[in-house]
Design an enzyme around this catalytic site. Sequence first.
Site, PDB file in Angstrom:
ATOM      1  N   HIS A 168       0.870  -1.188   0.000  1.00  0.00           N
ATOM      2  CA  HIS A 168       0.000   0.000   0.000  1.00  0.00           C
ATOM      3  C   HIS A 168       0.907   1.238   0.000  1.00  0.00           C
ATOM      4  O   HIS A 168       1.971   1.221   0.635  1.00  0.00           O
ATOM      5  CB  HIS A 168      -0.858   0.074   1.271  1.00  0.00           C
ATOM      6  N   CYS A 210      -2.040   3.367   9.109  1.00  0.00           N
ATOM      7  CA  CYS A 210      -3.183   2.629   8.547  1.00  0.00           C
ATOM      8  C   CYS A 210      -4.235   2.271   9.579  1.00  0.00           C
ATOM      9  O   CYS A 210      -5.318   1.822   9.211  1.00  0.00           O
ATOM     10  CB  CYS A 210      -2.737   1.451   7.700  1.00  0.00           C
TER      11      CYS A 210
HETATM   12  N1  ARG Z   1      -3.827  -7.033   6.586  1.00  0.00           N
HETATM   13  C1  ARG Z   1      -4.261  -5.823   5.956  1.00  0.00           C
HETATM   14  C2  ARG Z   1      -4.242  -5.963   4.450  1.00  0.00           C
HETATM   15  O1  ARG Z   1      -3.393  -6.655   3.938  1.00  0.00           O
HETATM   16  C3  ARG Z   1      -3.399  -4.691   6.403  1.00  0.00           C
HETATM   17  C4  ARG Z   1      -3.813  -3.375   5.819  1.00  0.00           C
HETATM   18  C5  ARG Z   1      -2.967  -2.240   6.284  1.00  0.00           C
HETATM   19  N2  ARG Z   1      -3.459  -1.045   5.729  1.00  0.00           N
HETATM   20  C6  ARG Z   1      -2.729  -0.110   5.122  1.00  0.00           C
HETATM   21  N3  ARG Z   1      -3.330   0.951   4.724  1.00  0.00           N
HETATM   22  N4  ARG Z   1      -1.462  -0.283   4.890  1.00  0.00           N
HETATM   23  O2  ARG Z   1      -5.069  -5.422   3.754  1.00  0.00           O
END
Ligand code: ARG
Length: 301
Positions: free
Chosen positions: A176, A272
């Site tokens: 992300h 996040c």
């Molecule tokens: N386990 C979640 C996923 O893989 C973690 C998300 C973390 N969010 C972020 N905005 N980085 O989607």
Amino acid sequence: MQPTFVMCRPDHFAVSYVINPWMDPVAWASDSERLAFESLAGWETLCAAMRERGARIELVPPVRGLPDLVFTANAAVCLDGVALMARFRHGVRRAEEHHYFNFFQSLHNRGFVRRVHTMPDDVVLEGAGDCVWDASRHCFWLGHGQRSDARAAATLARVFDVDVVPLELVDPRFYHMDTALVPLPYGDVLAVRQAFSHDGWRVVRGRIGTDNLIEVPADDAATLAANVVCLGNDILMGRCSTQLESLLAGRGYRAVRLPLDGFNRSGGSAFCLTLRLDRASFLRPAAKPHREPFGFAAVTA
Ligand code: ARG
């Protein structure tokens, strides 16, 4: 306006499936009670640290069976009172969409949001987690290639009428945009070089400028140290090496370490776990207040 964030208490947080390389459900299951307890405690310290610094927090009700609902950065992209609801890549997270949607309807009814948009059915955009607002450059940094689609740039430009800089994320650990690049107040930006292609990094450097670019050391990138919440000069984060701490201090920021290791196991950290609601595109960031860099203040006897 008071800095306002959406968060979700991790009552049902766990690592129970694999959608990024950080997640290991077997390791989680071997110590789940302790890890769940520590994660909850860490989340509470994050909330407390944010409230102490003047933040207001709106809480999404947790839902059993949706362990990643705690990562509210993924709920939507918000700017100027307009929300664009996320569309998730993976089925396990798609189930979150209608909970976030209902919550945003309630935010709308209470006057926190003017309009709520949804994505076209066939375009993935995982909220502010992949679409990070940069107030100093007046643009969204859009991550694509792992979760969100590059095509989301067109929807973003139509809904928000601002510049969108799409960049491919090339390393699966930084899946992300908020794991790879997070703007701080006063124009500085934390960024992880290995998350981007050679050309992508050139774009990052070119847009941000070497004076404002804080390159996250590789060891810190490995604990998701770019994924921070900054309030004033305080950077709320998980782990931080002394090297990164002094890089930050040299620019007038104070690293505030919080126990967020449990969320690292899901691929997350401070940023996040939060979604900022009150960003306004017409607000240019204030000039950096002049102060001695932290840790280097002259001693006056
Ligand atoms: N386990 C979640 C996923 O893989 C973690 C998300 C973390 N969010 C972020 N905005 N980085 O989607």
